[in-house]
Motif scaffolding. Sequence first.
Motif, PDB file in Angstrom:
ATOM      1  N   MET A  18      -8.561 -50.655 -13.279  1.00  0.00           N
ATOM      2  CA  MET A  18      -9.778 -49.749 -12.416  1.00  0.00           C
ATOM      3  C   MET A  18      -9.027 -48.448 -11.679  1.00  0.00           C
ATOM      4  SD  MET A  18     -12.254 -51.621  -9.806  1.00  0.00           S
ATOM      5  CE  MET A  18     -13.118 -52.790 -11.170  1.00  0.00           C
ATOM      6  N   THR A  19      -9.792 -47.514 -11.548  1.00  0.00           N
ATOM      7  CA  THR A  19      -9.468 -46.489 -10.637  1.00  0.00           C
ATOM      8  C   THR A  19      -9.774 -46.547  -9.225  1.00  0.00           C
ATOM      9  OG1 THR A  19      -9.713 -44.145 -10.502  1.00  0.00           O
ATOM     10  CG2 THR A  19     -11.561 -45.253 -10.999  1.00  0.00           C
ATOM     11  N   THR A  20      -9.503 -45.864  -8.533  1.00  0.00           N
ATOM     12  CA  THR A  20      -9.380 -46.336  -6.872  1.00  0.00           C
ATOM     13  C   THR A  20     -10.294 -44.966  -6.313  1.00  0.00           C
ATOM     14  OG1 THR A  20      -7.344 -45.571  -6.452  1.00  0.00           O
ATOM     15  CG2 THR A  20      -7.529 -47.856  -6.524  1.00  0.00           C
ATOM     16  N   SER A  21     -10.560 -43.823  -7.125  1.00  0.00           N
ATOM     17  CA  SER A  21     -11.156 -42.851  -6.742  1.00  0.00           C
ATOM     18  C   SER A  21     -12.214 -42.390  -7.664  1.00  0.00           C
ATOM     19  CB  SER A  21     -10.051 -41.871  -6.364  1.00  0.00           C
ATOM     20  OG  SER A  21      -9.498 -41.006  -7.517  1.00  0.00           O
ATOM     21  N   ALA A  22     -13.188 -41.598  -7.042  1.00  0.00           N
ATOM     22  CA  ALA A  22     -14.103 -41.127  -8.010  1.00  0.00           C
ATOM     23  C   ALA A  22     -14.637 -39.568  -7.430  1.00  0.00           C
ATOM     24  CB  ALA A  22     -15.321 -41.881  -8.140  1.00  0.00           C
ATOM     25  N   PRO A  23     -15.107 -38.770  -8.284  1.00  0.00           N
ATOM     26  CA  PRO A  23     -15.483 -37.579  -7.634  1.00  0.00           C
ATOM     27  C   PRO A  23     -16.483 -37.701  -6.552  1.00  0.00           C
ATOM     28  CG  PRO A  23     -15.751 -37.555 -10.030  1.00  0.00           C
ATOM     29  CD  PRO A  23     -15.322 -38.879  -9.655  1.00  0.00           C
ATOM     30  N   GLU A  24     -16.486 -36.962  -5.435  1.00  0.00           N
ATOM     31  CA  GLU A  24     -17.393 -37.139  -4.299  1.00  0.00           C
ATOM     32  C   GLU A  24     -18.850 -37.453  -4.897  1.00  0.00           C
ATOM     33  OE1 GLU A  24     -17.579 -38.022  -0.697  1.00  0.00           O
ATOM     34  OE2 GLU A  24     -15.781 -37.353  -1.565  1.00  0.00           O
ATOM     35  N   SER A  25     -19.542 -36.645  -5.623  1.00  0.00           N
ATOM     36  CA  SER A  25     -20.650 -36.673  -6.182  1.00  0.00           C
ATOM     37  C   SER A  25     -21.177 -38.133  -6.373  1.00  0.00           C
ATOM     38  CB  SER A  25     -20.977 -35.746  -7.241  1.00  0.00           C
ATOM     39  OG  SER A  25     -20.509 -35.717  -8.418  1.00  0.00           O
ATOM     40  N   THR A  26     -20.448 -38.932  -7.026  1.00  0.00           N
ATOM     41  CA  THR A  26     -20.661 -40.242  -7.462  1.00  0.00           C
ATOM     42  C   THR A  26     -20.701 -41.069  -6.367  1.00  0.00           C
ATOM     43  OG1 THR A  26     -19.751 -39.924  -9.739  1.00  0.00           O
ATOM     44  CG2 THR A  26     -20.013 -42.109  -9.051  1.00  0.00           C
ATOM     45  N   ILE A  27     -19.644 -41.026  -5.272  1.00  0.00           N
ATOM     46  CA  ILE A  27     -19.624 -41.883  -4.297  1.00  0.00           C
ATOM     47  C   ILE A  27     -21.016 -41.243  -3.298  1.00  0.00           C
ATOM     48  CG2 ILE A  27     -18.510 -42.268  -2.026  1.00  0.00           C
ATOM     49  CD1 ILE A  27     -15.876 -42.078  -3.548  1.00  0.00           C
ATOM     50  N   ASP A  28     -21.058 -40.186  -3.351  1.00  0.00           N
ATOM     51  CA  ASP A  28     -22.226 -39.740  -2.459  1.00  0.00           C
ATOM     52  C   ASP A  28     -23.582 -40.311  -2.967  1.00  0.00           C
ATOM     53  OD1 ASP A  28     -20.656 -38.245  -0.830  1.00  0.00           O
ATOM     54  OD2 ASP A  28     -21.274 -36.272  -1.720  1.00  0.00           O
ATOM     55  N   LEU A  29     -23.867 -40.382  -4.227  1.00  0.00           N
ATOM     56  CA  LEU A  29     -25.096 -40.690  -5.007  1.00  0.00           C
ATOM     57  C   LEU A  29     -25.263 -42.373  -4.555  1.00  0.00           C
ATOM     58  CD1 LEU A  29     -27.774 -40.855  -6.822  1.00  0.00           C
ATOM     59  CD2 LEU A  29     -25.811 -41.418  -8.525  1.00  0.00           C
ATOM     60  N   ILE A  30     -23.972 -43.152  -4.906  1.00  0.00           N
ATOM     61  CA  ILE A  30     -23.981 -44.616  -4.563  1.00  0.00           C
ATOM     62  C   ILE A  30     -24.240 -44.810  -2.955  1.00  0.00           C
ATOM     63  CG2 ILE A  30     -22.843 -46.517  -4.659  1.00  0.00           C
ATOM     64  CD1 ILE A  30     -21.512 -45.472  -7.402  1.00  0.00           C
ATOM     65  N   SER A  31     -23.599 -44.007  -2.096  1.00  0.00           N
ATOM     66  CA  SER A  31     -23.518 -44.285  -0.887  1.00  0.00           C
ATOM     67  C   SER A  31     -25.186 -43.976  -0.245  1.00  0.00           C
ATOM     68  CB  SER A  31     -22.704 -43.315   0.037  1.00  0.00           C
ATOM     69  OG  SER A  31     -21.361 -43.844  -0.140  1.00  0.00           O
ATOM     70  N   GLU A  32     -25.832 -42.801  -0.739  1.00  0.00           N
ATOM     71  CA  GLU A  32     -26.980 -42.595  -0.277  1.00  0.00           C
ATOM     72  C   GLU A  32     -27.958 -43.749  -0.963  1.00  0.00           C
ATOM     73  OE1 GLU A  32     -30.340 -39.841  -2.535  1.00  0.00           O
ATOM     74  OE2 GLU A  32     -28.594 -38.629  -1.448  1.00  0.00           O
ATOM     75  N   LEU A  33     -27.685 -44.275  -1.878  1.00  0.00           N
ATOM     76  CA  LEU A  33     -28.574 -45.443  -2.473  1.00  0.00           C
ATOM     77  C   LEU A  33     -28.451 -46.695  -1.600  1.00  0.00           C
ATOM     78  CD1 LEU A  33     -28.111 -45.440  -6.364  1.00  0.00           C
ATOM     79  CD2 LEU A  33     -30.394 -44.841  -5.086  1.00  0.00           C
ATOM     80  N   LEU A  34     -27.181 -46.898  -0.993  1.00  0.00           N
ATOM     81  CA  LEU A  34     -27.038 -47.923  -0.226  1.00  0.00           C
ATOM     82  C   LEU A  34     -27.761 -47.761   1.167  1.00  0.00           C
ATOM     83  CD1 LEU A  34     -23.435 -48.650  -1.085  1.00  0.00           C
ATOM     84  CD2 LEU A  34     -24.965 -50.274  -1.306  1.00  0.00           C
ATOM     85  N   VAL A  35     -27.670 -46.636   1.623  1.00  0.00           N
ATOM     86  CA  VAL A  35     -28.271 -46.283   2.933  1.00  0.00           C
ATOM     87  C   VAL A  35     -29.783 -46.249   2.585  1.00  0.00           C
ATOM     88  CG1 VAL A  35     -28.468 -44.580   4.961  1.00  0.00           C
ATOM     89  CG2 VAL A  35     -26.056 -45.117   3.866  1.00  0.00           C
ATOM     90  N   GLU A  36     -30.054 -45.614   1.762  1.00  0.00           N
ATOM     91  CA  GLU A  36     -31.649 -45.351   1.857  1.00  0.00           C
ATOM     92  C   GLU A  36     -32.751 -46.452   1.138  1.00  0.00           C
ATOM     93  OE1 GLU A  36     -32.743 -41.397   0.145  1.00  0.00           O
ATOM     94  OE2 GLU A  36     -31.329 -40.313   1.815  1.00  0.00           O
ATOM     95  N   THR A  37     -31.847 -46.769   0.061  1.00  0.00           N
ATOM     96  CA  THR A  37     -32.644 -47.902  -0.672  1.00  0.00           C
ATOM     97  C   THR A  37     -32.471 -49.434  -0.054  1.00  0.00           C
ATOM     98  OG1 THR A  37     -32.614 -46.526  -2.619  1.00  0.00           O
ATOM     99  CG2 THR A  37     -33.135 -48.951  -2.977  1.00  0.00           C
ATOM    100  N   PHE A  38     -31.192 -49.585   0.291  1.00  0.00           N
ATOM    101  CA  PHE A  38     -30.894 -51.038   0.700  1.00  0.00           C
ATOM    102  C   PHE A  38     -30.733 -51.223   2.387  1.00  0.00           C
ATOM    103  CE2 PHE A  38     -29.742 -50.480  -3.452  1.00  0.00           C
ATOM    104  CZ  PHE A  38     -30.461 -51.756  -4.224  1.00  0.00           C
TER     105      PHE A  38
END
Length: 83
Positions: free
Chosen positions: A1-21
């Motif tokens: 499993m990788t330990t990094s990802a492009p910022e856009s993917t992290i941003d998208l998931i982070s946004e979902l965590l903050v806004e949706t959840f």
Amino acid sequence: MTTSAPESTIDLISELLVETFEIPSEEVRADARMLDLLTDSIMIVEMAMVLQERLGLKLAEEELRDGTLAEFAGVVDARRTAG
């Protein structure tokens, strides 16, 4: 499993965590465990459904439970680029 990802993917998931959840933004860090952010099974199922709807990716609940936000973003990003 990788330990990094492009910022856009992290941003998208982070946004979902903050806004949706409604996870406090200060808790949404790359090194935060997904299981600590999505604290119950309903949240995990909802996140899987939102990502499938938004990105067309089917993710197993286990993938959402394992690892950190950065590791999970790496899994999502790999699936996005492979598809």
